[in-house]
Design an enzyme around this catalytic site. Structure first.
Site, short mmCIF file in Angstrom:
data_model
loop_
_atom_site.label_atom_id
_atom_site.label_comp_id
_atom_site.label_asym_id
_atom_site.label_seq_id
_atom_site.Cartn_x
_atom_site.Cartn_y
_atom_site.Cartn_z
N ASP A 1 0.72 -1.24 0.09
CA ASP A 1 -0.10 0.03 -0.02
C ASP A 1 0.87 1.14 -0.17
O ASP A 1 1.94 1.16 0.50
CB ASP A 1 -0.83 0.09 1.10
CG ASP A 1 -1.95 -1.14 1.29
OD1 ASP A 1 -2.15 -1.84 0.19
OD2 ASP A 1 -2.51 -1.30 2.48
N GLN A 2 0.37 2.26 -0.61
CA GLN A 2 1.34 3.45 -0.55
C GLN A 2 1.51 4.07 0.67
O GLN A 2 2.53 4.58 0.69
CB GLN A 2 0.18 4.69 -1.26
CG GLN A 2 0.91 6.03 -1.52
CD GLN A 2 0.28 6.84 -2.39
OE1 GLN A 2 -0.65 6.59 -2.94
NE2 GLN A 2 0.73 8.18 -2.50
#
Length: 273
Positions: free
Chosen positions: A125-126
């Site tokens: 995930d970012q």
């Protein structure tokens, strides 16, 4: 890509070696048809036998990665001629959604590695910091993809969660699908894809927060965040699943461990190394 044949493949044909690594039929066929396959600089076919220490050269099949170079260095924790383990910083996407993007981890990786081919084997995930496995050859990518699917690559995460007590070791087996009311979110859904998260151990770091060590069997988008929120222990600093005002997600990919497909060794890399 040049493979120095490890002892575990001694006496096998090249075809037997790649079949034992579960190389897909398409790539096996490409190797069968190739005129560029060599052992110790001599032309060979998949029917030839290999010995430990032989140098097997495999063509690239004219396949290259299309990422725009960022001209920024990626942090490399481990690298050899087949793969690399790199660090993804907080707030940086794993890869671009548009080929014109130039500020994702893979843009940094393609600039840093001495390779025309570099592709992520999994995603983060970012907002998640941590270790990411990258293949440096399409053959290595196919083999590592299969190893990940067969759970032969162990990915360990650490998270800080809201809790008054340590979490007990347990397995969370809940399917995850898209949240139709929030396009950026995921949720536990009976129509979603199967998702399995193992809580390995936990300890308190203050009176309201536990640190949890987790292992994934699957890699669904936001999997750890959704599963921990579902059991009532959302990740600290999570703006999507814990109503955090600040984007300080306390989750990181801490360790990657697997038996190297082309070497007689275990690869074990932790973020603190």
């Amino acid at each position: 890509m040049q493979i120095t044949i490890p002892s575990k493949f001694e006496g096998q044909t090249i075809e037997e070696m790649f079949k034992s690594l579960h190389l897909p039929k398409k790539e096996l066929h490409l190797l069968r048809m190739s005129k560029e396959l060599t052992i110790n600089d001599e032309a060979c076919t998949l029917r030839d036998t290999v010995n430990a220490g032989d140098k097997l050269n495999i063509p690239l099949f004219d396949e290259t990665s299309q990422y725009v170079s960022s001209y920024r260095l990626a942090e490399i924790k481990y690298e050899d001629e087949y793969l690399a383990i790199v660090v993804k910083p907080k707030g940086v996407k794993t890869h671009p959604n548009d080929l014109k993007e130039a500020n994702t981890l893979m843009n940094h990786v393609i600039y840093t590695l001495d390779s025309d081919y570099a592709e992520p084997v999994h995603r983060l995930d970012q907002e998640t910091v941590g270790l990411l496995l990258v293949a440096k050859h399409p053959i290595a990518k196919k083999i590592l993809d299969r190893m990940l699917e067969d759970r032969e690559i162990t990915r360990t995460y650490k998270a800080q969660v809201d809790s008054l007590l340590p979490l007990k070791p347990q397995t969370i087996d809940m399917p995850i699908g898209k949240d139709k009311f929030h396009p950026n979110k995921r949720r536990v859904s009976p129509t979603g894809q199967r998702a399995i998260t193992h809580i390995l151990e936990s300890h308190m770091i203050d009176e309201h927060t536990a640190e949890v060590e987790l292992k994934l069997d699957t890699g669904r988008t936001h999997q750890i965040r959704v599963h921990l929120a579902e059991i009532g222990h959302p990740v600290v600093g999570d703006p999507l699943y814990n109503n955090s005002k600040l984007r300080k997600l306390k989750l990181h990919s801490y360790k990657i461990e697997f038996e190297h497909p082309f070497k007689d060794e275990m690869i074990s890399v932790t973020l603190d190394d």
